[in-house]
Design an enzyme around this catalytic site. Structure first.
Site, mmCIF file in Angstrom:
data_model
loop_
_atom_site.group_PDB
_atom_site.id
_atom_site.type_symbol
_atom_site.label_atom_id
_atom_site.label_comp_id
_atom_site.label_asym_id
_atom_site.label_seq_id
_atom_site.Cartn_x
_atom_site.Cartn_y
_atom_site.Cartn_z
ATOM 1 N N LYS A 84 16.627 36.980 -78.537
ATOM 2 C CA LYS A 84 15.292 36.897 -77.962
ATOM 3 C C LYS A 84 15.371 36.488 -76.492
ATOM 4 C CE LYS A 84 13.237 36.168 -82.450
ATOM 5 N NZ LYS A 84 12.891 35.270 -83.531
ATOM 6 N N GLN A 128 11.465 29.290 -84.446
ATOM 7 C CA GLN A 128 12.352 30.113 -85.270
ATOM 8 C C GLN A 128 12.368 29.606 -86.714
ATOM 9 O OE1 GLN A 128 13.824 32.902 -84.175
ATOM 10 N NE2 GLN A 128 14.775 33.292 -86.152
ATOM 11 N N ASP A 151 4.303 34.947 -82.528
ATOM 12 C CA ASP A 151 4.712 35.551 -83.800
ATOM 13 C C ASP A 151 3.525 36.116 -84.586
ATOM 14 O OD1 ASP A 151 7.391 35.652 -84.576
ATOM 15 O OD2 ASP A 151 7.480 33.481 -84.862
HETATM 16 N N1 GUN Z 1 13.155 34.266 -88.640
HETATM 17 C C1 GUN Z 1 13.478 35.523 -89.004
HETATM 18 N N2 GUN Z 1 12.591 36.398 -88.476
HETATM 19 C C2 GUN Z 1 11.701 35.678 -87.759
HETATM 20 C C3 GUN Z 1 10.569 36.020 -86.966
HETATM 21 O O1 GUN Z 1 10.184 37.180 -86.828
HETATM 22 N N3 GUN Z 1 9.937 34.983 -86.378
HETATM 23 C C4 GUN Z 1 10.336 33.696 -86.530
HETATM 24 N N4 GUN Z 1 9.640 32.745 -85.917
HETATM 25 N N5 GUN Z 1 11.383 33.350 -87.255
HETATM 26 C C5 GUN Z 1 12.067 34.339 -87.857
#
Ligand code: GUN
Length: 312
Positions: A84, A128, A151
């Site tokens: 990211k 996350q 998100d």
């Molecule tokens: N963990 C795995 N995929 C995601 C996601 O799309 N967003 C977040 N915040 N955590 C994740």
């Protein structure tokens, strides 16, 4: 017309022609391999489009900024967070990373989220997942300001999506819709089956497909005969996390298979929920794993961050 527009136009014409061929496959039988939906290339295209929007923001003195918080040292999460950051750097978004130890308290995590909420230079926030077991993830996610919720997991954004109002969309389902649109897969009036009912993928995916006027069925672990549903489906979105679960004999010829599964096999290979070879020979379109939905999730996250900065 610039070179990029010419390329895009030619690519769209190609995809449109293939879309017509796939509809032929549905009506006349199975005489060609499925179109591989290239999520990696589509994500790159989206990131190129975003670069222009980031430049427009910077010209106005706004530097888009996405904060990513990681609690603990889960190796997979560390890779996701690194990817990211790299995507932010590629698009021109300022990445802020907040790392907390695995034994951080609920209060410490919430306090960090509140600090990010109050920081006006930060437009998007992502925590996350998964969080360590002792942390109440729902409380943490609901602490994020809905305007900064990159998100789309906040209950306000989920509620807005549910009630058909503009909202920040969860990245993976929004990425799936973007792939279907960019490959001209018809959705309106079509039967769509979603495998999985999670808050992160299955439920919002069903909502987004309904918004595209598809007739949607959600199947899950307690569904009696899943293949009875998938055989009727023009679009199958699989998000159940079981390697090779979806096989070609479960599909309607010419359908679109969107594979959200990311399953690591004992030999280290990463595969989706679909058994690729058998599904590819029946489907009209299929996303590979890796290189399908995965890169789209990050591209849409970048888009959510840019949208949040544009709203300021
Ligand atoms: N963990 C795995 N995929 C995601 C996601 O799309 N967003 C977040 N915040 N955590 C994740």
């Amino acid at each position: 017309m610039c070179l990029y527009q010419a390329f895009k136009g030619a690519a769209n014409e190609f995809l449109l022609a293939n879309s017509v061929l796939k509809q032929k496959k549905q009506t006349e039988g199975n005489d060609m391999a499925a179109i591989k939906i290239d999520g990696k290339a589509t994500a790159k295209q989206i990131r190129e489009e975003l670069k222009l929007r980031v430049q427009a923001l910077r010209d106005k003195g706004i530097e888009p900024c996405l904060a990513v918080m990681l609690v603990g040292e889960d190796p997979a999460s560390q890779i996701y967070v690194r990817n990211k950051r790299r995507a932010c750097e590629d698009v021109g978004i300022r990445p802020v990373q907040v790392f907390l130890p695995a034994d951080a308290t609920q209060q410490q995590v919430v306090d960090e989220v509140r600090k990010l909420n109050q920081d006006e230079s930060i437009h998007g926030i992502l925590v996350q997942l998964p969080l360590p077991r002792h942390i109440d993830a729902v409380q943490v996610l609901d602490e994020i300001s809905p305007e900064k919720d990159a998100d789309g997991f906040h209950v306000i954004n989920a509620g807005k999506l549910f009630s058909g109002r503009p909202s920040t969309l969860p990245c993976t389902p929004a990425g799936c819709i973007e792939l279907l649109k960019r490959y001209n897969v018809p959705m309106s009036g079509k039967n769509a089956v979603v495998l999985g009912r999670s808050n992160i993928v299955g439920k919002p995916m069903a909502m987004l497909l309904m918004n595209e006027n598809a007739t949607v069925t959600v199947c899950h672990s307690k569904t009696a005969d899943i293949s009875a549903f998938t055989r009727q489906a023009d679009i199958v979105v699989s998000a159940i996390g079981r390697a090779g679960f979806l096989t070609g004999d479960m599909l309607k010829p010419g359908c679109a298979v969107i594979d959200v599964g990311i399953n690591r096999l004992e030999d280290g290979r990463v595969v989706g929920d679909a058994e690729y070879a058998s599904c590819e020979s029946v489907a009209g379109w299929i996303t590979p794993v890796p290189g399908g939905v995965g890169p789209m999730t990050i591209a849409i996250l970048m888009r959510n961050a840019v949208l949040a900065a544009e709203r300021t």
